[in-house]
Every structure is written in structure tokens, then in C-alpha cells.
Design a protein around this motif. Structure first.
Motif, PDB file in Angstrom:
ATOM      1  N   ASP A 189      36.196  36.193  38.188  1.00  0.00           N
ATOM      2  CA  ASP A 189      37.138  36.762  37.226  1.00  0.00           C
ATOM      3  C   ASP A 189      37.155  35.966  35.922  1.00  0.00           C
ATOM      4  N   GLU A 196      36.653  34.771  43.937  1.00  0.00           N
ATOM      5  CA  GLU A 196      37.520  35.617  43.105  1.00  0.00           C
ATOM      6  C   GLU A 196      37.822  34.945  41.773  1.00  0.00           C
ATOM      7  N   ARG A 232      44.677  38.632  39.280  1.00  0.00           N
ATOM      8  CA  ARG A 232      43.282  38.311  39.044  1.00  0.00           C
ATOM      9  C   ARG A 232      43.185  37.344  37.859  1.00  0.00           C
TER      10      ARG A 232
END
Length: 284
Positions: free
Chosen positions: A185, A181, A72
Motif C-alpha cells: 500500500d 499489506e 489501508r
């Protein structure tokens, strides 16, 4: 407003998903009297060729993401294996040393120099911890347009080491998944890092659609100018906002007007209700 005489010199990092229009923000920063280190005048990128024996950004990024399994973007350095952390830090050191040489002696205060590399946003924890004061300009474009970008290199290079489903989805869905994503993040990391109050890091989110829109463009220019401490007057900033726009999220000269290139996803999903629903679900 000029930078405060009490503020230390700082570096500027411009990042965002590929195809977001980061090149145009480099051009804006240059017009605001920020010295930008550029390897490629076509893309305004630094390729990081000092890293990974000339291979550049992909290898350190893959080491970081792979070091967490499927990684991540909101990690801390302590989350990484020791060998990965040491390797990536060493490679970035090589690059930063060269950038400092190119940029010359730092000023007493205000912006020293800036660099732009879209995927660099996945290495923010290294920059935030190792190199003094940094400011990050986070460029964000509508993910539904990113889904139809012709630049699919992020999916090819990083999808397999990113925290996204591996379910055989089509390229459009994979692209918007990475967009969602990574940007989510990185934003979470930026907020957390700034709230820690160590005084070395700040960030600004720039929505590219606002920079393109003539009704909101000047407001964006003012925000960016204030953020980087540009010495330009309001009149000069106004002139900067009226300069021609180019390289706004396109790796090729399509000949399309900006109004057609932004929001192009609507045309792409006509008659494809299933894809439209999937893109909006993945990009939420």
C-alpha cells in the motif's frame, strides 16, 4: 553529487516494517553527513512522544487506520473523517515543531534533517501534504524473515485496525500479512504521489538484503547518497560502505552472523511445508 542549488531544503523520513533494518539506514545516512534527529540511540528511532500525551506513534496510527474501518496504507487525507484528520495533523505538528527546533536553521538547499520511525510510513499522506519537501527512504526486507521476527508489536498494536483477514491465523502468518499489506500500500501511495508531479515528494526503496550483501552494498550506498544529495566524494562514500554493519533488523543481540540472520526463514520452515506455502502465498 552535491544537492542542486535550486532545490529547496527537504526533510528525510526513514520507514518500513519493524525488523527491516531501518536502524542501519539511519547509521548510513549519518555517515553520509545527513543530520538525523534521534530520540533513542539504541534504535535510532524518534518515538513521537510529543504526540498523544506522550504515547507516541501508535495512537495517531490507530486513529487513522480505524477511521477507515480496517484501514489501508494507500489512503488520501480526504478519505479520513474530519475529526480524525484534524486530530492527527495537530499531533504531528507538535512533533515536527520539536524536530525543527532540534535540527536548527534549515540550509539554503539539500537535506535539512531526517527522522526514522518504522510505522511512520502509515502517516505519509500527512507529511506529504503539510510540511514542504520530503524524501522517503522505504526499507524493505524479505517478509518471510519478518514473519519470524521476535518483535510482534505491530501485530499486537495494529492488526485489528488494518485491512487484513481476522481468521485466527498464527503469529507468523499475521506478521507477513501486515508486512505485505503495509509495504504494498505504501509503495502504491508513493508511486501515485510522485507521479502527480507536485515536486515536493520523492522516494527510494532500499532492499536490506542488497545492503547486507558485500557484492551489492556499495551500489546501495551510492543510490542512497545520490538520493539525499550527500556532499561526500565517491572515495568517502566507498569508506562509508565498508564500515561495520550493526542493528540490521534485530532488536536483540543474538550473536548470529548476518548470513545466518538473513534468510533464517528457510531453517524455520524445515519440515513445515504447510506453513512455508502459506507464508509464500500471503507474502506474494
Amino acid at each position: 553529487l552535491p544537492p542542486s542549488s535550486s532545490s529547496p531544503p527537504f526533510r528525510i523520513l526513514v520507514g518500513g516494517s519493524d525488523g527491516s533494518g531501518t536502524r542501519s539506514i539511519v547509521s548510513l545516512l549519518q555517515s553520509l553527513s545527513v543530520r538525523m534527529v534521534v530520540d533513542d540511540t539504541g534504535t535510532n528511532d524518534v518515538h513521537g512522544q510529543e504526540m498523544a500525551n506522550g504515547k507516541g506513534w501508535p495512537e495517531p496510527v490507530r486513529r487513522v487506520m480505524g477511521g477507515m474501518g480496517r484501514g489501508r496504507g494507500d489512503y488520501e487525507l480526504r478519505d479520513l473523517p474530519d475529526d480524525v484528520r484534524a486530530y492527527v495533523a495537530g499531533e504531528i505538528d507538535k512533533m515536527v515543531t520539536n524536530h525543527e527546533r532540534k535540527a536548527g536553521k534549515p540550509p539554503r538547499h539539500g537535506p535539512w534533517y531526517g527522522i526514522k520511525a518504522p510505522v511512520s510510513m502509515l502517516l505519509l499522506p500527512f507529511f506529504g501534504e503539510r510540511y514542504g519537501a520530503w524524501k522517503f527512504v522505504h526499507v524493505v526486507r524479505d517478509g518471510r524473515d519478518i514473519a519470524f521476527s521476535g518483535n510482534v508489536s505491530p501485530v499486537r498494536k495494529f492488526y485489528d485496525v488494518s485491512d487484513v483477514p481476522d481468521d485466527g491465523a498464527g503469529m507468523e502468518v499475521k506478521q507477513i500479512r501486515l508486512w505485505s499489506e503495509w509495504n504494498s500500500d505504501v509503495h502504491e501511495w508513493c508511486v501515485r504521489e510522485k507521479e502527480m508531479g507536485r515536486g515536493k515528494f520523492d522516494f527510494l526503496v532500499v532492499k536490506l538484503e542488497d545492503f547486507v550483501d558485500p557484492d551489492t552494498r556499495y551500489k546501495v550506498v551510492e543510490k542512497v547518497a545520490d538520493f539525499v544529495g550527500s556532499p561526500l566524494s565517491h572515495r568517502d562514500r566507498c569508506c562509508a560502505s565498508k564500515k561495520g554493519q550493526r542493528d540490521l533488523g534485530s532488536h536483540s543481540n543474538t550473536g548470529l552472523s548476518l548470513t545466518k540472520r538473513y534468510g533464517k526463514w528457510r531453517k524455520k520452515v524445515e519440515g513445515r511445508d504447510g506453513l512455508r506455502e502459506e507464508l509464500e502465498r500471503e507474502g506474494a
